[in-house]
Design a protein around this motif. Structure first.
Motif, PDB file in Angstrom:
ATOM      1  N   SER A  20      31.284  33.718  18.697  1.00  0.00           N
ATOM      2  CA  SER A  20      32.560  33.695  19.412  1.00  0.00           C
ATOM      3  C   SER A  20      33.274  35.032  19.295  1.00  0.00           C
ATOM      4  O   SER A  20      34.035  35.417  20.192  1.00  0.00           O
ATOM      5  N   CYS A  21      33.035  35.753  18.207  1.00  0.00           N
ATOM      6  CA  CYS A  21      33.667  37.071  18.039  1.00  0.00           C
ATOM      7  C   CYS A  21      33.180  38.035  19.115  1.00  0.00           C
ATOM      8  O   CYS A  21      33.970  38.773  19.726  1.00  0.00           O
ATOM      9  N   GLU A  22      31.875  38.031  19.369  1.00  0.00           N
ATOM     10  CA  GLU A  22      31.328  38.888  20.419  1.00  0.00           C
ATOM     11  C   GLU A  22      31.811  38.449  21.798  1.00  0.00           C
ATOM     12  O   GLU A  22      32.075  39.280  22.674  1.00  0.00           O
ATOM     13  N   LEU A  23      31.956  37.130  22.000  1.00  0.00           N
ATOM     14  CA  LEU A  23      32.460  36.637  23.278  1.00  0.00           C
ATOM     15  C   LEU A  23      33.878  37.133  23.527  1.00  0.00           C
ATOM     16  O   LEU A  23      34.213  37.540  24.643  1.00  0.00           O
ATOM     17  N   GLY A  42      35.582  25.645  12.155  1.00  0.00           N
ATOM     18  CA  GLY A  42      35.338  26.999  12.611  1.00  0.00           C
ATOM     19  C   GLY A  42      35.810  28.037  11.608  1.00  0.00           C
ATOM     20  O   GLY A  42      35.192  29.101  11.446  1.00  0.00           O
ATOM     21  N   ALA A  43      36.915  27.719  10.895  1.00  0.00           N
ATOM     22  CA  ALA A  43      37.468  28.656   9.921  1.00  0.00           C
ATOM     23  C   ALA A  43      36.571  28.813   8.702  1.00  0.00           C
ATOM     24  O   ALA A  43      36.777  29.730   7.896  1.00  0.00           O
ATOM     25  N   THR A  50      39.927  37.967  11.882  1.00  0.00           N
ATOM     26  CA  THR A  50      38.899  38.591  12.723  1.00  0.00           C
ATOM     27  C   THR A  50      39.181  38.335  14.197  1.00  0.00           C
ATOM     28  O   THR A  50      39.158  39.259  15.024  1.00  0.00           O
ATOM     29  N   LEU A  51      39.451  37.074  14.536  1.00  0.00           N
ATOM     30  CA  LEU A  51      39.704  36.728  15.940  1.00  0.00           C
ATOM     31  C   LEU A  51      41.000  37.349  16.438  1.00  0.00           C
ATOM     32  O   LEU A  51      41.094  37.759  17.595  1.00  0.00           O
ATOM     33  N   GLU A  56      43.711  40.591  19.898  1.00  0.00           N
ATOM     34  CA  GLU A  56      45.063  41.160  19.882  1.00  0.00           C
ATOM     35  C   GLU A  56      46.104  40.112  20.262  1.00  0.00           C
ATOM     36  O   GLU A  56      47.121  40.417  20.882  1.00  0.00           O
ATOM     37  N   ASN A  57      45.817  38.862  19.887  1.00  0.00           N
ATOM     38  CA  ASN A  57      46.745  37.754  20.075  1.00  0.00           C
ATOM     39  C   ASN A  57      46.761  36.908  18.809  1.00  0.00           C
ATOM     40  O   ASN A  57      45.765  36.867  18.076  1.00  0.00           O
TER      41      ASN A  57
END
Length: 412
Positions: A20-23, A42-43, A50-51, A56-57
């Protein structure tokens, strides 16, 4: 980006959560914005920090944020996005979505949203194939949720099969199929129906091998997995086409929005193809066996003690591509596939002229292409050949459908 300006990304609890990080990075690179909701599971695999850094939100993890919930923040989140993406969608999340459970931030948002929802499953192969999961997926699709098919391959648990999370590039392309926004860099714009490149067209696709019986237990076949043909059928449906898929014996899920007809032999495939006409475009991907047994044995052929090998007389199968080329109902754009082990472009060029096809998509199958997840193809036309880089089969399919759409738009 094509389809979506604002993505609300729900990250489920599974080892695939790291993708999901790459997405997030790819969506941002394509010009979209992302707000992440991280489940408790997920955490365990990725952190809110990281997310947050990638998107940037702020990252949302709980309903019990008093400041936001005083303003019904979870309702606002569910309505502000253009698309809600659940990636990875675990078996647990899919079950809760199908049942309408709302016991945390993620499931409450999913129940409250009035926006399209895209679920990207990732789980163990047995969990994906379990009847409960199949029922949940069917229910979600009936409810209007778009559920992607998982990839097939080795898993972190050591097993092999369908259940792997599709690569982030594949998920990004699926996101691009939803309406609104500006064109997505490097991806076909399949957004609103009137802008879909194949909207209103009938696309006929063949996929997989054929099985030509020798006796009741043996047959002649090719090694095709059907993955490339199924990916092309899926991409054509996403591009707005009415799609007829004639499939040889394969173990693949029918793509959403596709009419599928299963056959065994080359003669059955030809009959199904002819019954599906007329079509605007035909993409003949199936690896049809060139020969069949001239005489089908009614009983299993037995070995005897003489050591003699029983003779096997062969008869030539019908040439489906050449038959279509000569048909009074010839599709306006007729595309064949050529699986070659040497002199790939030269053989494909000769095949195009010999069979009367408009294009031949040639690929080198001397490695592990048949049954694998990637492909390197060459598009051979009347004016020359185009060499494409190695890509996942789903990406090859999208690029080919985009190329077909361009051809239709220019009226060639």
């Amino acid at each position: 980006m094509s389809g979506v300006g604002k993505v609300l990304l729900i990250v489920g609890g599974g080892i695939a959560a790291y993708k999901s990080c790459e997405l997030v990075r790819l969506i941002r690179k394509a010009g979209g914005s992302v707000t992440c909701v991280l489940t408790e599971g997920g955490a365990k695999f990725v952190t809110p920090m990281t997310l947050a850094a990638l998107s940037e939100n702020p990252v949302h993890t709980t309903l019990w944020d008093l400041k936001n919930e005083a303003e019904m923040g979870h309702i606002q989140l569910s309505r502000e996005a253009d698309l809600v993406v659940v990636c990875p969608a675990t078996a647990d999340l899919l079950a809760k979505m199908a049942a309408g459970v709302a016991d945390d931030m993620a499931t409450t948002l999913l129940l409250a949203t009035d926006k399209p929802v895209l679920a990207v499953p990732a789980m163990n192969v047995k969990m994906w194939q379990h009847p409960a999961t199949r029922r949940n997926v069917a229910q979600l699709r009936d409810d209007g949720v778009t559920v992607m098919e998982p990839d097939e391959g080795p898993m972190a648990c050591g097993e092999f099969g369908p259940g792997r999370l599709p690569e982030p590039e594949t998920v990004l392309a699926a996101i691009a199929n939803f309406g609104g926004g500006d064109p997505l860099v490097g991806q076909p714009d399949f957004a609103a129906e009137k802008h879909r490149p194949l909207y209103g067209k009938h696309v006929l696709v063949t996929a997989g091998p054929t099985h030509e019986p020798i006796d009741p237990v043996r047959y002649i076949a090719n090694r095709s997995s059907g993955k490339q043909g199924f990916a092309i059928a899926a991409a054509a449906a996403q591009a707005g086409a009415r799609v007829t898929l004639v499939a040889g014996p394969v173990q693949l899920e029918t793509p959403a929005g596709v009419d599928r007809f299963d056959v065994e032999s080359a003669r059955e495939m030809l009959a199904a193809v002819e019954a599906a006409l007329p079509a605007d475009v035909a993409v003949m991907v199936a690896a049809v066996a060139d020969w069949r047994a001239a005489d089908l044995a009614e009983q299993k052929i037995k070995k005897d003690s003489s050591g003699e090998v029983p003779p096997l007389a062969l008869a030539e199968n019908p040439d489906i591509l050449a038959t279509l080329a000569k048909s009074p109902q010839r599709p306006g754009l007729l595309i064949g596939f050529a699986a070659e082990t040497e002199n790939v472009v030269a053989h494909a060029t000769a095949k195009r002229a010999r069979k009367g096809a408009d294009w031949i998509v040639a690929n080198d199958v001397s490695g592990d292409v048949m049954g694998g997840d990637a492909n390197t193809v060459h598009i051979v036309t009347a004016v020359g050949s185009e060499d494409w880089p190695a890509m996942p089969k789903a990406q090859v399919a999208r690029a080919l459908i985009e190329r077909i759409g361009q051809e239709i738009e220019t009226g060639n």
